[in-house]
Design a protein around this motif. Structure first.
Motif, mmCIF file in Angstrom:
data_model
loop_
_atom_site.group_PDB
_atom_site.id
_atom_site.type_symbol
_atom_site.label_atom_id
_atom_site.label_comp_id
_atom_site.label_asym_id
_atom_site.label_seq_id
_atom_site.Cartn_x
_atom_site.Cartn_y
_atom_site.Cartn_z
ATOM 1 N N VAL A 75 6.742 8.148 -7.837
ATOM 2 C CA VAL A 75 8.018 7.432 -7.846
ATOM 3 C C VAL A 75 9.083 8.262 -8.563
ATOM 4 N N GLU A 124 15.192 2.124 0.474
ATOM 5 C CA GLU A 124 14.022 2.547 1.247
ATOM 6 C C GLU A 124 12.787 2.540 0.361
ATOM 7 N N PRO A 125 11.648 2.058 0.881
ATOM 8 C CA PRO A 125 10.428 2.066 0.075
ATOM 9 C C PRO A 125 9.973 3.492 -0.229
ATOM 10 N N ILE A 126 9.286 3.635 -1.340
ATOM 11 C CA ILE A 126 8.714 4.921 -1.747
ATOM 12 C C ILE A 126 7.228 4.878 -1.419
ATOM 13 N N VAL A 127 6.771 5.835 -0.638
ATOM 14 C CA VAL A 127 5.361 5.892 -0.252
ATOM 15 C C VAL A 127 4.565 6.511 -1.395
ATOM 16 N N LEU A 128 3.499 5.836 -1.796
ATOM 17 C CA LEU A 128 2.656 6.285 -2.895
ATOM 18 C C LEU A 128 1.502 7.142 -2.365
ATOM 19 N N ARG A 132 0.108 3.142 0.047
ATOM 20 C CA ARG A 132 0.946 1.956 -0.156
ATOM 21 C C ARG A 132 2.365 2.389 -0.447
ATOM 22 N N SER A 133 3.259 1.430 -0.517
ATOM 23 C CA SER A 133 4.643 1.769 -0.843
ATOM 24 C C SER A 133 5.212 0.717 -1.790
ATOM 25 N N ARG A 135 9.141 -0.621 -3.663
ATOM 26 C CA ARG A 135 10.594 -0.516 -3.773
ATOM 27 C C ARG A 135 10.927 -0.537 -5.257
#
Length: 197
Positions: A75, A124-128, A132-133, A135
């Motif tokens: 993140v 925009e979501p953050i991809v882990l 998973r993702s 926000r």
């Protein structure tokens, strides 16, 4: 020949150590000390064009607690890249000020437009790493050196930007909003400067 090889190996080692000291390996940005040197140089050479954006992530501990520290690191890297992108045409230099706080030194900031770009990127979501993702939201403070009294220091600029992010976190629940106009912030600037004395 061996002496030259030893010399170059020592030099390469020293350069690698110096580079490591200048780089935040988690967020992949310059460390704060390097960033502050850049801010000082810009305040000296072009104070009227220099601004600082202070970004404080909201509930970041929740990301670490829920998804682990590798996810938290991902993140931080994603936020750093989004800051670079959002302020890309403003000669930005991004740093991690500490923990989950970032600083951006910019040139010729258009606060409303540039922060709107950051808002859009943060939506925009953050991809882990595990697929998973999440926000993440942030509280943002902006300080333009041109709005401060003549001779304002780096500490004055940082204090004002930090105060703006803190006030936003306290009053708006961490929601990113556009910065108020310089006229609306004049009172806050003077108050912050007086409080610092």
């Amino acid at each position: 020949m061996q002496a030259w090889q030893d010399y170059t190996a020592d030099l390469e080692g020293e350069l690698a150590r110096a580079s490591a000291r200048a780089w935040d390996t988690v967020a992949e940005v310059p460390v704060r000390a390097v960033w502050e040197s850049i801010l000082d140089a810009r305040l000296t050479a072009e104070a009227a064009r220099t601004a600082v954006v202070w970004v404080d992530l909201d509930d970041f501990k929740r990301v670490n607690d829920r998804h682990g520290h590798l996810a938290g690191d991902a993140v931080l890297r994603a936020v750093a890249r989004r800051l670079e992108e959002a302020f890309g045409d403003r000669s930005p230099v991004v740093t991690r000020l500490g923990g989950d706080e970032f600083g951006v030194v910019t040139r010729d900031l258009d606060a409303e437009r540039d922060l709107a770009g950051f808002v859009a990127l943060m939506a925009e979501p953050i991809v882990l790493p595990h697929g998973r993702s999440v926000r993440v939201t942030a509280s943002v403070g902006v300080a333009s050196a041109a709005e401060l009294p003549p001779g304002a220091s780096r500490e004055d600029v940082l204090r004002l930007a930090d105060a703006g992010a803190y006030a936003q976190k306290a009053s708006r629940g961490g929601e990113i909003r556009s910065a108020p106009s310089p006229r609306a912030r004049e009172h806050d600037v003077v108050t912050a400067m007086e409080a610092a004395r």
